[in-house]
Design an enzyme around this catalytic site. Structure first.
Site, PDB file in Angstrom:
ATOM      1  N   SER A 171      -6.260   5.474 -32.569  1.00 61.12           N
ATOM      2  CA  SER A 171      -4.844   5.339 -32.321  1.00 61.12           C
ATOM      3  C   SER A 171      -4.172   6.599 -31.764  1.00 61.12           C
ATOM      4  CB  SER A 171      -4.167   4.947 -33.633  1.00 61.12           C
ATOM      5  OG  SER A 171      -4.367   5.966 -34.594  1.00 61.12           O
TER       6      SER A 171
ATOM      7  N   LYS B   9       0.961  13.996 -32.805  1.00 62.61           N
ATOM      8  CA  LYS B   9       1.034  12.529 -32.880  1.00 62.61           C
ATOM      9  C   LYS B   9       2.312  12.171 -33.620  1.00 62.61           C
ATOM     10  CE  LYS B   9      -2.084   8.779 -34.452  1.00 62.61           C
ATOM     11  NZ  LYS B   9      -3.392   8.539 -35.093  1.00 62.61           N
TER      12      LYS B   9
ATOM     13  N   SER C 172      -9.702   7.522 -35.176  1.00 62.91           N
ATOM     14  CA  SER C 172      -8.569   7.630 -34.253  1.00 62.91           C
ATOM     15  C   SER C 172      -8.436   8.932 -33.483  1.00 62.91           C
ATOM     16  CB  SER C 172      -7.258   7.384 -34.997  1.00 62.91           C
ATOM     17  OG  SER C 172      -7.067   6.006 -35.135  1.00 62.91           O
TER      18      SER C 172
HETATM   19  N1  GLN Z   1      -9.095   1.708 -35.292  1.00 62.58           N
HETATM   20  C1  GLN Z   1      -9.068   1.962 -36.684  1.00 62.58           C
HETATM   21  C2  GLN Z   1      -7.982   1.145 -37.347  1.00 62.58           C
HETATM   22  O1  GLN Z   1      -7.291   0.482 -36.667  1.00 62.58           O
HETATM   23  C3  GLN Z   1      -8.904   3.426 -36.961  1.00 62.58           C
HETATM   24  C4  GLN Z   1      -7.508   3.889 -36.894  1.00 62.58           C
HETATM   25  C5  GLN Z   1      -7.325   5.308 -37.314  1.00 62.58           C
HETATM   26  O2  GLN Z   1      -8.277   6.066 -37.462  1.00 62.58           O
HETATM   27  N2  GLN Z   1      -6.063   5.650 -37.563  1.00 62.58           N
HETATM   28  O3  GLN Z   1      -7.813   1.164 -38.519  1.00 62.58           O
END
Ligand code: GLN
Length: 484
Positions: A135, A62, A159
């Site tokens: 994400s 990532k 994510s």
């Molecule tokens: N969707 C969650 C957020 O926007 C989790 C994101 C993540 O785990 N990086 O914070």
């Protein structure tokens, strides 16, 4: 197939799937470097002397994980031209194991989002115009479409697991503190965890085994002493038998059975419980009453930490130096709307007037969420006080990863507001708040007419006690291919 041929096949898939936008920086066109690495690994394999199970395999990262050979953008305009002078520890570990960096994958800017649409480089595309989840959506699509052997992502509130659920891959978030975060760009330090996406659980385990080491450069990395404590407690005779002999006690958290659950997801959940009970495990209901408040607590705590972490990208020292040097104008100019929203939310909840009502309350809820889990599991938290286990309680919890199948990508871009994206995390944030290991594994549900596996795939989540990563992976394996 030789490792070189395999690497060439992944590289060819990266070119043919370019429209999916899974990569911000794909493998370089000049194949010199990675060709040589794959050939060397082939040679080692032939001599019966591979560096590890990952030797010669292509692993994607990532783009919030620092690499020396590729830029690290966090999908943000702020870092558009940034290349790190060093590799993150997890990158080094993977390379030391003989694996090859397969490029850097697309994400929601700084990891903030649930559909991989908040990217300065355009959104990630999943099959049939559906959301890839977020994400780590790029990492998930790269695995699902065979553009790499496995990938690394980060999971702060879901994510890794949500993209795994939406793309039909396996997504594993280990216990907080096991994998090094040195060189991983912070979103919310008390929640951030590096995780793994792969087509099969066994591959995720191989990657995990390479990464699961103490890192003195990461202050949140679990110390060797605590590691041995965790292992010795969880491998106490009455508990270690769980890894070998059966049956397991499987918990079904009743609060997760919400009315908004899509029928196909409920079907897949039902299928997974049915399979486990057919295998001789006992399935029992458990209650996690604070679950209902976990989402609101998460969306106070994560932005609060983010607002402090991101303050350094003010355009003065790091980030884009805009021609107009006025601080007020430059500090927000590199961020997209979702990141700005999080920074404002976080700054507000940390302000003197709001602190007690928001941040402090959210911390309390976090503690109660942890307590719920501790009450549900047979094994006590290995870093907490005695007793180490109770007679009652379950070994793992099984629940859906997300309340619905992936929504249409257009809806996530144009239609639904930020709240809709936040709601997708309702089943993943509790384990994040408690720092527990959790994996999302694809399970197939029946359709309304009872046709086996026809309702499509849904992610089923296996959550375990802190440090019970092996057990969580084992149960994920028991569920693989379920419903087909
Ligand atoms: N969707 C969650 C957020 O926007 C989790 C994101 C993540 O785990 N990086 O914070």
């Amino acid at each position: 197939m030789s490792l070189l041929l395999e690497a060439e096949r992944y590289a060819a898939n990266q070119s043919s799937h370019i429209a999916l936008n899974a990569f911000i920086s794909p493998l370089p066109r000049q194949s010199g470097q990675w060709h040589k690495q794959a050939k060397d690994a082939d040679l080692r394999a032939k001599q019966g002397n591979p560096k590890s199970k990952l030797d010669g395999r292509l692993i994607a990262f990532k783009d919030n994980i620092c690499t020396r050979d590729f830029p690290t953008t966090c999908a943000s305009r702020t870092l558009e031209t940034f290349t790190s002078p060093f590799d993150a520890t997890v990158v080094q570990q993977v390379e030391d194991a003989g694996a090859i960096v397969a490029g850097k994958t697309n994400l929601d800017e700084f990891g903030m989002g649930s559909h991989s649409v908040n990217s300065h480089f355009g959104h990630v595309r999943n099959r049939r115009h559906l959301s890839a989840g977020g994400s780590s959506g790029g990492s998930a699509v790269a695995v699902a479409t065979e553009q790499c052997y496995a990938s690394l992502g980060t999971d702060t509130g879901g994510s890794i697991r949500l993209p795994a659920a939406y793309t039909g891959t396996v997504g594993f978030k280990p216990s907080y503190g096991l994998l090094s975060r040195w060189g991983v760009v912070a979103y919310a330090n008390s929640l951030d965890t590096v995780g793994i996406l792969a087509k099969r659980t066994s591959v995720a385990r191989d990657v995990f085994d390479v990464l699961n080491k103490h890192d003195p450069r990461d202050p949140t990395s679990l110390s060797p002493l605590s590691r041995s404590r965790v292992l010795s407690k969880l491998s106490a005779p009455h508990l270690s038998s769980r890894l070998k002999s059966l049956p397991l006690r499987i918990g079904v958290p009743l609060e997760y059975n919400i009315s908004e659950l899509s029928p196909s997801v409920r079907q897949a959940w039902y299928r997974s419980l049915e399979r486990l009970s057919q295998q001789g495990h006992t399935v029992e209901p458990v209650s996690l009453p604070m679950t209902n408040h976990a989402l609101s607590a998460y969306y106070i705590l994560a932005p609060a930490e983010a607002s402090s972490n991101l303050a350094k990208y003010d355009g003065v020292r790091y980030g884009t130096q805009f021609t107009n040097k006025l601080y007020a104008k430059t500090r927000g100019a590199g961020f997209g709307p979702e990141v700005k929203r999080r920074i404002m939310l976080g700054a507000f909840s940390l302000s003197a007037q709001a602190m007690d009502n928001y941040f402090v309350q959210a911390q309390r809820i976090r503690r109660l969420v942890q307590r719920d889990f501790d009450a549900a599991f047979r094994a006590a938290h290995p870093l907490a006080a005695e007793p180490p286990y109770s007679q009652t309680g379950v070994d793992v919890l099984i629940c859906p990863t997300a309340p619905s199948p992936p929504p249409s990508i257009n809806l996530t871009i144009n239609g639904a507001g930020p709240l809709d994206a936040y709601i997708n995390d309702v089943f993943t944030v509790p384990a994040s708040l408690a720092g527990l290991p959790a994996v999302s594994v694809p399970v197939y549900g029946d359709d309304a007419a009872g046709n086996q596996g026809s309702a499509g795939v849904a992610g089923i989540q296996v959550i375990g006690q802190y440090g019970d990563d092996e057990l969580v992976l084992k149960v994920s394996e028991l569920l693989e291919g379920c419903g087909l």
